[in-house]
Each structure stands twice: as C-alpha cells, then as structure tokens.
Design an enzyme around this catalytic site. Structure first.
Site, PDB file in Angstrom:
ATOM      1  CG  ASN A   1      10.153  -1.200  13.188  1.00 15.30           C
ATOM      2  OD1 ASN A   1       9.979  -1.630  12.056  1.00 15.30           O
ATOM      3  ND2 ASN A   1      11.071  -0.288  13.465  1.00 15.30           N
TER       4      ASN A   1
ATOM      5  CG  LEU B   1       0.162   2.027   4.101  1.00 10.38           C
ATOM      6  CD1 LEU B   1      -0.310   1.030   5.152  1.00 10.38           C
ATOM      7  CD2 LEU B   1      -0.927   3.027   3.785  1.00 10.38           C
ATOM      8  CB  SER B   2       6.501   3.385   5.194  1.00 14.80           C
ATOM      9  OG  SER B   2       7.429   3.786   6.165  1.00 14.80           O
ATOM     10  CD1 TRP B   3       7.230  11.506   4.448  1.00 11.91           C
ATOM     11  CD2 TRP B   3       7.086  11.011   2.276  1.00 11.91           C
ATOM     12  NE1 TRP B   3       7.828  12.520   3.742  1.00 11.91           N
ATOM     13  CE2 TRP B   3       7.759  12.250   2.405  1.00 11.91           C
ATOM     14  CE3 TRP B   3       6.889  10.487   1.001  1.00 11.91           C
ATOM     15  CZ2 TRP B   3       8.223  12.967   1.319  1.00 11.91           C
ATOM     16  CZ3 TRP B   3       7.351  11.195  -0.093  1.00 11.91           C
ATOM     17  CH2 TRP B   3       8.001  12.429   0.073  1.00 11.91           C
TER      18      TRP B   3
ATOM     19  CD  GLU C   1       9.360   4.385  14.098  1.00 17.33           C
ATOM     20  OE1 GLU C   1       9.337   3.502  13.234  1.00 17.33           O
ATOM     21  OE2 GLU C   1       8.356   5.082  14.382  1.00 17.33           O
TER      22      GLU C   1
ATOM     23  NE  ARG D   1       5.211  -0.921  11.790  1.00 21.46           N
ATOM     24  CZ  ARG D   1       6.287  -1.715  11.892  1.00 21.46           C
ATOM     25  NH1 ARG D   1       7.423  -1.353  11.328  1.00 21.46           N
ATOM     26  NH2 ARG D   1       6.229  -2.848  12.560  1.00 21.46           N
TER      27      ARG D   1
ATOM     28  CG  HIS E   1      13.669   2.348  11.197  1.00 18.74           C
ATOM     29  ND1 HIS E   1      12.769   1.421  10.697  1.00 18.74           N
ATOM     30  CD2 HIS E   1      12.931   3.235  11.912  1.00 18.74           C
ATOM     31  CE1 HIS E   1      11.545   1.735  11.091  1.00 18.74           C
ATOM     32  NE2 HIS E   1      11.616   2.825  11.822  1.00 18.74           N
TER      33      HIS E   1
ATOM     34  CB  CYS F   1      13.033  -5.267   8.814  1.00 17.84           C
ATOM     35  SG  CYS F   1      13.622  -3.608   8.409  1.00 17.84           S
TER      36      CYS F   1
ATOM     37  CB  ALA G   1      -0.941   0.004   1.204  1.00 15.83           C
TER      38      ALA G   1
END
Length: 446
Positions: free
Chosen positions: A112, A23-25, A176, A140, A252, A370, A21
C-alpha cells in the site's frame, strides 16, 4: 535488444507498535483479532525471515523502514497539547480510538505504500513513484509523507527516478497503491501492461459499487496515476473489482488476484467483467502470451480464499516457472490445500509452492504480498539507488539484533499510552536510519 531488468521486492519492516486494534473496516482478519495481545518482536522477525529466504534464493530484496508510532504530530494537529507524555495521556483518556489509530504499525504493508511504474513503461523512461494517500482509513492516511521521504531517500537520483506527491486526500481520489496494481510483461526490461484495479467510479453515481464495505480505490485515482507516470494506452488496463468480492471482505485486489511476468493468478470473482479484462490485457501484452490461471468458486470458495489469503501470496519468477510463496494458513484451509496440490500437478506456469510463516501479520489482515512493494529496476537503476537497504547476510544479522534489542514481545492496546513506548520507538528508529543509511526521515529527527 531487451534491456536486462529485475523485479526487486521491498518489504516493510514491522514496527515496534505492531498491535491488534481492529482499525480496518472491511478487513475481516483485522476485525476478528481486535484487542488481542500482539508480539511485535515475533512479527518483525517473521518478516525478516521471509526477506532472508527470498534473498538467499537470489531475489533482490530490499527493506523499507517502519514509521514513527505513536505519531505525536498527528495528535497535536487534532488539538492535544502539552508534553508528549501528557498528550498520550489525554488521548488515552478522552479518545482511545484516535490513540490506537496514530499508533498503528500498518506501514508494514508496503504493497500500500505507493504505485510504481518501471522506466520501460513511462514516457520519460524513468521509474515513477506515487505514494498512496490511503484516505479511506485515518490511521493509514497519515503515512504518505514519511513514505515519500523514504522512497526519495532510497531512489534519489533524478536522472533515473521521478517522485510525485500523493493524490488529493478526498474520497473521489482514494488510492491504495500497489495493492490494486500489478504489472504483466514478457520480460521485465520490455514495455509491459500495468493493470489498475478499482472498486468504483467516484464521479458516476450510477456505476456498480459495493454496498456493505467501502471501495477504497477509485477509477479516477488510477487514471490520475497513469497520467502522472506518463503511461500510454498500450501500457495500461483499467479493470473494476467485483463489488460482491469487496462485500465478502476482499478489500484490495491483491486479496483475490496476483500477477507477475505473463502469469495472472486470480479467482473467478476477482473482476466485474472478467472476459473484457483478459481481452484487454492480451491485446496489449507483447513478447509473451498471457497465462491466465483461473480459480473457480467450486475449487476454492471465496470465503476460503479470504481466510487463507491464497491470492495474497507472492508470485515469483524462477528459471523453471513461477514460485507461489503462500502463508501457512493456505495449508490449514482444506479446499485451498487441495487446490495447491492440484495446481502443482497441472504442469502450468506455477511450478512450485513454498509456505511462509507470517502469522503475526496475517492476524492483522496482511499476507506475504501485503508486506512487499515491487520495483522493476534495470541494472543501471539498481546501481543508482541507495544500496544500504538491500538485504545481505550482514544486514539481516544487524536488523535481527536491532529487533531483539528494541522490540517488546507483548503489546496490548493499553500499552499504547505508555510514554516509555514512545521513547523506545524513537530510539530504535533513530538507530535504524543509521543502519540503513537513510538520513533524517522521521518528524522527530527533523
């Protein structure tokens, strides 16, 4: 006498709604694959295969369960009403971005999930857990409640384990988890140095900060966790991530640095004040000398490091040195592949490189590191935890069959509104908690 301890890896099992999707700018891979069709079954099997390879090598390998998605309670909290099917339909029609957010399988990236401090470092000599609030991203920020339930179920004995709630969900305390935290030590059972890496100091408007992408971890959050975990100054170092690296897509610290034992493997752009960071670690590290493996921009340009996720590899201790478990993309990027050959020829602390196929995760912006949460455990703590989540050959076979039974092999964004998907997910997760022996951890089970 040194107490024997091991570093256990707890990998997130990829959930049935694994989708792209975007979603993570700030996460370049996530945005570049937005709206592509995903394969949840393949993603979960790739993750399980990685776990199995490491378990077969003798590492303690645990499994953390995925979260319930789509998360209907979040939609209800936002004002959607009716049956579950009606709520999904309303969200799909009026707020598809919100539906995508509450359907994200991002809990798979358990780096995370929380920050963990081993008992050798803490004032009460228990293992401490703080779930990450992840408040930089809505999709998240809804994870920490179930993450906390999972961790409490697995690490339930209060004589050995201490659990803290997530920090306040405001930007000043953006946290995070272990993606911005690593531990260096001489031996796992001895006191170590916990390296907290932050993106900016939230209460200092004049402090250096990125300008293109947000800094998700604050100094204040890292300091709060260190206090909650009872860490003394000798056991902690706070270091600022280079703002230029964040603006290049290093959202990160574990995308640009990884540490284990007395080895720190990092890119020259990782830290704002590199020499001070190394000096502070060396001043606190006991039982071994710091092995700092520095990768220059001339060897691996920053954009290649991000594209390949070289530093989002797992650094694993072996009797013969460190094993670097890299994603397959590291052999597809020429500068990175050349560097790995050079690294192995250097006779340094990294003595082996192994390639792992986690392409489904990589397309969404998460490499091998991750997918795992590291928990250092003494022999007694290992026995005190719930053993049903430790991967064995039998559990691997059961989980493989479970995935093949319940997961779809294709998932597009429009499928998220399918009420049948929600039913499939709940049936699968209800069965999974039985397989893992976790009890009722999901909202629909309570």
């Amino acid at each position: 006498m040194t107490r024997h301890a091991v570093e256990a890896n707890f990998d997130g099992l990829v959930g049935p709604t694994h989708n792209y999707a975007g979603l993570s700018w700030g996460n370049v891979a996530s945005k570049s694959n937005v709206n592509a069709v995903s394969n949840p079954r393949e993603a979960a099997l790739q993750g399980l295969a990685k776990m199995k390879r490491l378990a077969d090598r003798g590492y303690v390998q645990g499994v953390l369960p995925p979260h319930e998605r789509p998360h209907v309670p979040s939609l209800k909290a936002l004002g959607f009403r009716g049956t579950d099917a009606q709520i999904l339909e309303q969200a799909a029609e009026s707020s598809p971005a919100i539906l995508a957010a509450v359907s994200s399988a991002s809990s798979m990236w358990t780096a995370n999930a929380a920050t963990v401090s081993p008992s050798a470092d803490t004032s009460d000599h228990r293992v401490h857990f703080t779930p990450a609030n992840l408040n930089a991203k809505f999709h998240r920020s809804i994870e920490h409640t179930v993450t906390g339930r999972s961790l409490k179920s697995i690490f339930a004995d209060e004589g050995y384990f201490a659990h803290h709630p997530a920090l306040p969900s405001v930007s000043h305390f953006g946290d995070e988890g272990a993606a911005n935290h690593t531990r260096l030590c001489g031996h796992y059972g001895e006191p170590g140095v916990e390296l907290f890496v932050y993106g900016q100091a939230a209460f200092d408007e004049q402090a250096p900060a990125p300008v293109k992408y947000p800094a998700r971890q604050t100094l204040e959050a890292s300091q709060a966790i260190a206090r909650l975990h009872g860490l003394k100054d000798v056991n902690r170092v706070f270091a600022q991530q280079n703002p230029a690296a964040i603006d290049a897509g290093v959202f990160h610290n574990d995308v640009i640095a990884v540490g284990n034992g007395n080895t720190l493997f990092y890119h020259e752009m990782a830290f704002l004040n590199e020499e001070k960071v190394l000096t502070d670690i060396r001043a606190r590290l006991t039982g071994a000398e710091l092995e700092a493996v520095r990768v220059s921009s001339a060897e691996v340009p920053l954009e290649d490091a991000v594209a390949s996720y070289l530093f989002n590899s797992q650094l694993l201790n072996t009797p013969d040195g460190m094993l670097l478990a890299v994603p397959g993309e590291c052999r597809e990027v020429a500068s990175v592949s050349r560097y790995l050959d050079k690294l192995l020829a250097a006779n340094g602390p990294v003595t082996a490189v192994e390639v792992f196929d986690v392409k489904q995760s990589m397309r969404n912006g998460g490499g091998p590191a991750c997918l795992r949460l590291r928990v250092v455990l003494s022999d007694d703590e290992l026995q005190a935890m719930h053993r049903g989540v430790i991967l064995t050959g039998e559990l691997y076979e059961r989980l493989t069959l479970w995935v093949e039974t319940h997961y779809r092999d294709e998932l597009a964004r429009e499928d998220l509104a399918d009420p049948m998907l929600l039913d499939e997910v709940r049936k699968a997760l209800d069965e999974l908690t039985g397989i893992l022996g976790l009890g009722s951890i999901y909202d629909f089970q309570l």
